[in-house]
Write an enzyme that holds these catalytic residues in place. Structure first.
Site, mmCIF file in Angstrom:
data_model
loop_
_atom_site.group_PDB
_atom_site.id
_atom_site.type_symbol
_atom_site.label_atom_id
_atom_site.label_comp_id
_atom_site.label_asym_id
_atom_site.label_seq_id
_atom_site.Cartn_x
_atom_site.Cartn_y
_atom_site.Cartn_z
ATOM 1 N N CYS A 78 13.335 19.383 36.836
ATOM 2 C CA CYS A 78 13.981 18.450 37.776
ATOM 3 C C CYS A 78 13.606 18.765 39.232
ATOM 4 O O CYS A 78 12.454 18.646 39.593
ATOM 5 C CB CYS A 78 15.488 18.411 37.556
ATOM 6 S SG CYS A 78 16.261 16.924 38.282
ATOM 7 N N HIS A 121 16.147 16.263 32.277
ATOM 8 C CA HIS A 121 17.034 17.362 31.892
ATOM 9 C C HIS A 121 17.182 17.398 30.378
ATOM 10 O O HIS A 121 18.263 17.161 29.837
ATOM 11 C CB HIS A 121 18.402 17.192 32.542
ATOM 12 C CG HIS A 121 18.464 17.624 33.967
ATOM 13 N ND1 HIS A 121 18.401 18.953 34.348
ATOM 14 C CD2 HIS A 121 18.585 16.912 35.114
ATOM 15 C CE1 HIS A 121 18.492 19.034 35.671
ATOM 16 N NE2 HIS A 121 18.594 17.816 36.156
ATOM 17 N N GLU A 152 17.483 19.821 28.610
ATOM 18 C CA GLU A 152 18.408 20.895 28.228
ATOM 19 C C GLU A 152 19.872 20.486 28.266
ATOM 20 O O GLU A 152 20.744 21.234 27.798
ATOM 21 C CB GLU A 152 18.197 22.111 29.143
ATOM 22 C CG GLU A 152 18.849 22.032 30.516
ATOM 23 C CD GLU A 152 18.104 21.172 31.530
ATOM 24 O OE1 GLU A 152 18.557 21.113 32.687
ATOM 25 O OE2 GLU A 152 17.077 20.562 31.163
ATOM 26 N N ARG A 165 33.261 13.115 37.383
ATOM 27 C CA ARG A 165 33.409 13.834 38.660
ATOM 28 C C ARG A 165 33.189 12.900 39.836
ATOM 29 O O ARG A 165 33.988 12.873 40.784
ATOM 30 C CB ARG A 165 32.397 14.987 38.710
ATOM 31 C CG ARG A 165 32.367 15.762 40.022
ATOM 32 C CD ARG A 165 31.043 16.489 40.171
ATOM 33 N NE ARG A 165 29.908 15.564 40.249
ATOM 34 C CZ ARG A 165 28.647 15.896 40.005
ATOM 35 N NH1 ARG A 165 28.341 17.122 39.629
ATOM 36 N NH2 ARG A 165 27.681 14.986 40.122
#
Length: 305
Positions: free
Chosen positions: A142, A235, A237, A249
């Site tokens: 990233c 991403h 992962e 959030r």
């Protein structure tokens, strides 16, 4: 083979609950083989979450892997207990004489700043340069991928009109490349970023090879130096609920955020995510470890140059 992790690292118990085989240093010393040494420079705010995500994927291999965590001196983490950082992380200055079979450099929440404005830019570019002579293969993720491409090859980043946020379909451009062993023709990857690198800039640099892209999210994977550097803009992962956590959030903070694309069942946050990137993520990390770390690294780690 299992992962060899620092004693008492929180990820050990979390992954054992998922039936993932890990061992601590005490047990690993009884196995008479040289483990692969992997160092992780974790720039993400929630260190323990990122540690667990990466360790989960690195465990999917028949190789024993010894994990170390690196930190930079010029930045103090505000979201991870100081005691955790002291126990499991080591300053780069204390590791600069060491060599590693592989390195992972994570993303960081600084992508909307100019690279040179990041308060640890000088230190992290020193680490980028150090990795070229002290690590067999480095995986940039990233923001780190954008930063590495900029530092090493002059590739600029561009601000997006709105956040690239969701799960996007990708294709391989060189399907016979070893990093794609076992991949389907199309595969999915999570993205969560405000900036991008562009294909036309990558193609101008002879040292870079574009390996994968998406019609929606653009450049995904670039390789350089015969596999000693991989730059991955997504991403892979991420755990199943990471995008959900980010979305809720931002909603709670009143920030302008859209529902992550192609993520929730029927685009309904109350129905939870549909995970379709797990298989690709495991293949990506196991192929990297096998074909570009294990197969390429010298037996004598001091021979890494």
């Amino acid at each position: 083979m299992p992962l060899n992790l620092p004693d008492k690292l929180p990820a050990i118990e979390l992954l054992k609950e998922e039936n993932i085989f890990v061992i601590d240093n005490s047990r690993a010393t009884q196995q008479d083989i040289r483990p692969l040494r992997i160092v992780i420079l974790n720039l993400m705010p929630l260190k323990i979450t990122t540690e667990t995500d990466l360790v989960r994927l690195l465990s999917n291999t028949p190789l024993q892997v010894e994990i170390s965590f690196m930190k930079i001196k010029s930045h103090t983490s505000k979201n991870t207990p100081i005691e955790h950082m002291k126990t499991f992380y080591t300053d780069f200055d204390k590791m600069r004489e060491d060599r590693y079979d592989g390195m992972i450099i994570t993303g960081a929440p600084v992508e909307q700043m100019e690279f040179e404005e990041v308060n640890y830019w000088d230190e992290i570019t020193e680490i980028f340069d150090w990795a070229r002579t002290h690590v067999t293969s480095t995986l940039y993720i990233c923001w780190a991928a954008q930063a590495g491409l900029y530092h090493h090859y002059g590739i600029p980043k561009y601000a997006l009109d709105k956040k690239m946020f969701g799960i996007f379909k990708h294709r391989t451009l060189l399907p016979l490349h070893p990093i794609f062993r076992g991949f389907d023709d199309e595969f999915y990857v999570p993205h969560s970023r405000h900036t991008e690198v562009r294909k036309e800039d990558i193609l101008k640099v002879p040292e870079l090879t574009l390996l994968s892209e998406s019609d929606d999210s653009g450049v995904y994977m670039v390789v350089a130096r015969g596999g000693r550097e991989f730059f991955v803009t997504g991403h892979s992962e991420y755990s199943p609920l990471t995008l959900d956590t980010e979305y809720r959030r931002d909603v709670s903070k009143g920030l302008p955020i859209e529902i992550p694309r192609n993520y929730y069942v029927n685009d309904d946050p109350d129905k939870g995510p549909l995970v379709r990137w797990r298989g690709h993520a495991n293949l990506l990390f196991s192929n990297w470890l096998n074909y570009f770390v294990y197969q390429e690294t010298p037996y004598n780690i001091e021979d890494i140059r």
